[in-house]
Design a protein around this motif. Structure first.
Motif, PDB file in Angstrom:
ATOM      1  N   ASP A 216      48.326   6.397  58.845  1.00  0.00           N
ATOM      2  CA  ASP A 216      49.615   6.587  59.506  1.00  0.00           C
ATOM      3  C   ASP A 216      50.490   7.470  58.626  1.00  0.00           C
ATOM      4  OD1 ASP A 216      48.866   4.909  61.544  1.00  0.00           O
ATOM      5  OD2 ASP A 216      49.791   3.125  60.649  1.00  0.00           O
ATOM      6  N   PRO A 219      54.326   4.691  58.006  1.00  0.00           N
ATOM      7  CA  PRO A 219      54.273   3.479  57.174  1.00  0.00           C
ATOM      8  C   PRO A 219      53.227   3.552  56.070  1.00  0.00           C
ATOM      9  CG  PRO A 219      53.240   3.082  59.291  1.00  0.00           C
ATOM     10  CD  PRO A 219      53.842   4.449  59.375  1.00  0.00           C
ATOM     11  N   GLY A 220      52.239   4.445  56.190  1.00  0.00           N
ATOM     12  CA  GLY A 220      51.240   4.569  55.141  1.00  0.00           C
ATOM     13  C   GLY A 220      50.022   3.692  55.303  1.00  0.00           C
ATOM     14  N   ARG A 221      49.907   2.970  56.432  1.00  0.00           N
ATOM     15  CA  ARG A 221      48.703   2.158  56.660  1.00  0.00           C
ATOM     16  C   ARG A 221      47.496   3.079  56.751  1.00  0.00           C
ATOM     17  NH1 ARG A 221      48.607  -2.629  60.986  1.00  0.00           N
ATOM     18  NH2 ARG A 221      49.994  -3.388  59.356  1.00  0.00           N
ATOM     19  N   ASP A 280      47.708  -1.542  53.600  1.00  0.00           N
ATOM     20  CA  ASP A 280      48.755  -1.854  54.568  1.00  0.00           C
ATOM     21  C   ASP A 280      49.899  -0.855  54.520  1.00  0.00           C
ATOM     22  OD1 ASP A 280      49.878  -3.605  56.599  1.00  0.00           O
ATOM     23  OD2 ASP A 280      51.363  -4.129  55.084  1.00  0.00           O
ATOM     24  N   ALA A 281      50.270  -0.410  53.335  1.00  0.00           N
ATOM     25  CA  ALA A 281      51.407   0.512  53.248  1.00  0.00           C
ATOM     26  C   ALA A 281      51.272   1.510  52.102  1.00  0.00           C
ATOM     27  CB  ALA A 281      52.713  -0.272  53.076  1.00  0.00           C
TER      28      ALA A 281
END
Length: 507
Positions: A216, A219-221, A280-281
């Motif tokens: 992403d 958000p960095g996922r 996750d981020a």
């Protein structure tokens, strides 16, 4: 007959998988990530089953370039599941059954405690009465990498271009380039496009690494995957399916590699293992870090992983395949003075023709002209040990040059063949390590170099690509023969490390 949905949650503090067994009995991986999140009844369920299988007479419900939406995959029904522990590894096994063909698929997920990485492989077993001619079997299918058009709009694909001396060139581009958004005016909302990567031949990392990712932008996922194959065909695809970003990873397939496997009643087939890392981020960097921790947990234990010795190799910017006693001795002294603990003599130590060795290799005997005198190469090996270092040698075990005596002394069945003809590539033949004569030859080479000469390090190279594989057995496709050889190759490596636990092998 239908039943209420069944929810299966499994994992540990850094990774949780959720599987929903729907009213139709089909098991689907609905979530993979950190523990917690929305309850399953408040999330949309992806359309993809845990396993996709195509076979002759059993294709796909939505035709195109993708290997998902298979009829067998859609018929596989949940039969049982069990969660166990294997040391530091959490293990979930899900058993599925196709009532029409009798095919059983056993999906095994593994994850090391504290590491957000899922390892997956599938064993299919024929419990039916007729032979099933497999054409593709997925190692991992994940539906919910990104949920909804907006999430896909903001996602980028990752992959690595990989060429000789131009390795690991990571690329990034929007997922919408290969999975375009279909306008509301269009009747169908399920396209046929996908981003796919395919490896061919015996070099699993030729052209592109058997890896990829989806991240992403905001958000960095990030999801990062690898196909754990030591050579031969692999295929991965990532696309949009019913507004979800899906991932499907395979070993060799019929479509891409001409691979087919006749699964007789009672027989089993095991897929190539794959791994999927999650961040996750933290973006791609955090996902790469997780994958690195997973690789360290998954590899075979060896003392060199803990000692991390300093290794000197005489090839690059030094002797460049032209070693002699005279040239090596000063390099040995200099390497020892610099603190090296291993000294590796690279290519050329067997070359008695001063550059004509390419099509005559295979016996792996030292060159008398390069190492003159009564002791020959042992003068050099002894000097390495005298200076407190472990001697190493370069080896290309799979090849036999067309001018080598072994090209005629070994049986035809010990080599790659297609249509009954031995494969020849750039003046060399390729050994099929499923054949006992090929394995015996290499075992004798290693027993001489390591067991008798005291070599403690082997640098293994692999310089030819003999194409699609070998059809050594009746009715065998080259892709199936190549997969069999790949697995025999790994078994051979395990065998030499079992016999010589101190030996360090560079791949």
């Amino acid at each position: 007959m239908t039943s209420a949905p069944q929810f299966v949650r499994w994992g540990h503090r850094d990774l949780e998988a959720e599987i929903v067994v729907g009213e139709d009995g089909v098991a689907r991986l609905t979530r993979l990530g950190l523990p917690g999140g929305l309850p399953p009844e408040r999330r949309s369920w992806p359309a993809l089953p845990l396993v996709e299988v195509t076979a002759a007479g059993h294709g796909r419900a939505w035709s195109g370039g993708r290997l998902i939406d298979s009829y067998i995959g859609g018929r596989l029904r949940h039969r049982a599941h069990r969660a166990t522990r294997d040391g530091d590894w959490h293990v979930l096994t899900v058993e599925l059954h196709d009532p029409e063909t009798g095919l059983v698929a056993e999906v095994t997920y593994r994850s090391p405690d504290g590491v957000p990485v899922l390892r997956s492989e599938v064993v299919v077993r024929n419990e039916g009465a007729a032979t099933l001619h497999l054409e593709s079997v997925s190692s991992l299918v994940v539906g919910p990498l990104a949920d909804g058009p907006e999430a896909i709009d903001g996602a980028d694909l990752l992959w690595a271009e990989n060429d000789w001396v131009a390795e690991c060139r990571w690329q990034r581009r929007p997922m919408r380039v290969t999975s375009p958004a279909l306008a509301g005016r269009v009747v169908f909302d399920n396209g046929k496009g996908e981003f796919s990567q395919t490896g061919r031949g015996v070099w699993s990392s030729c052209g592109r690494l058997p890896m990829g990712g989806l991240t992403d932008r905001s958000p960095g996922r990030t999801w990062l995957w690898q196909i754990e194959h030591n050579g031969g065909g692999w295929h991965g695809e990532c696309g949009e399916r019913d507004t979800l970003a899906y991932l499907a990873l395979f070993g060799p397939t019929d479509t891409h590699h001409g691979w087919r496997h006749p699964l007789e009643p009672g027989a089993e087939f095991r897929t190539v293992p794959v791994a999927l890392a999650f961040s996750d981020a933290g973006g791609p960097d955090e996902a790469f870090a997780a994958l690195t921790r997973y690789r360290r947990a998954a590899r075979r234990p060896h003392a060199d992983h803990l000692r991390l010795p300093v290794i000197f190799n005489d090839y690059m910017n030094c002797l460049m395949g032209d070693p002699t006693t005279e040239k090596l001795l000063p390099h040995i002294d200099a390497a020892a003075d610099a603190g090296a603990e291993y000294f590796v003599i690279d290519a050329g130590w067997y070359d008695g023709e001063d550059g004509g060795w390419w099509d005559s290799v295979g016996a792996w005997e030292p060159s008398a002209s390069r190492f003159p005198g009564e002791r020959g190469i042992h003068e050099v090996l002894d000097r390495i040990r005298e200076r407190g270092m472990v001697p190493g040698l370069w080896l290309e075990p799979e090849v036999i040059g067309v001018r080598s005596p072994l090209a005629t002394s070994l049986p035809d069945e010990a080599f790659f063949r297609r249509d009954g003809v031995r494969v020849t590539e750039t003046g060399r033949h390729h050994l099929d390590l499923r054949h006992p004569a090929a394995r015996t030859h290499l075992d004798q080479v290693v027993d001489r170099l390591v067991g008798e000469w005291g070599v403690g390090y082997l640098k293994l190279d692999h310089n030819i690509d003999p194409g699609s594989g070998t059809s050594a057995h009746p009715g065998e496709t080259p892709g199936a023969g190549l997969l069999g050889h790949n697995r025999a190759h790994l078994d051979w490596l395990d065998g030499i490390l079992d016999r010589y636990p101190h030996l360090v092998v560079e791949n």
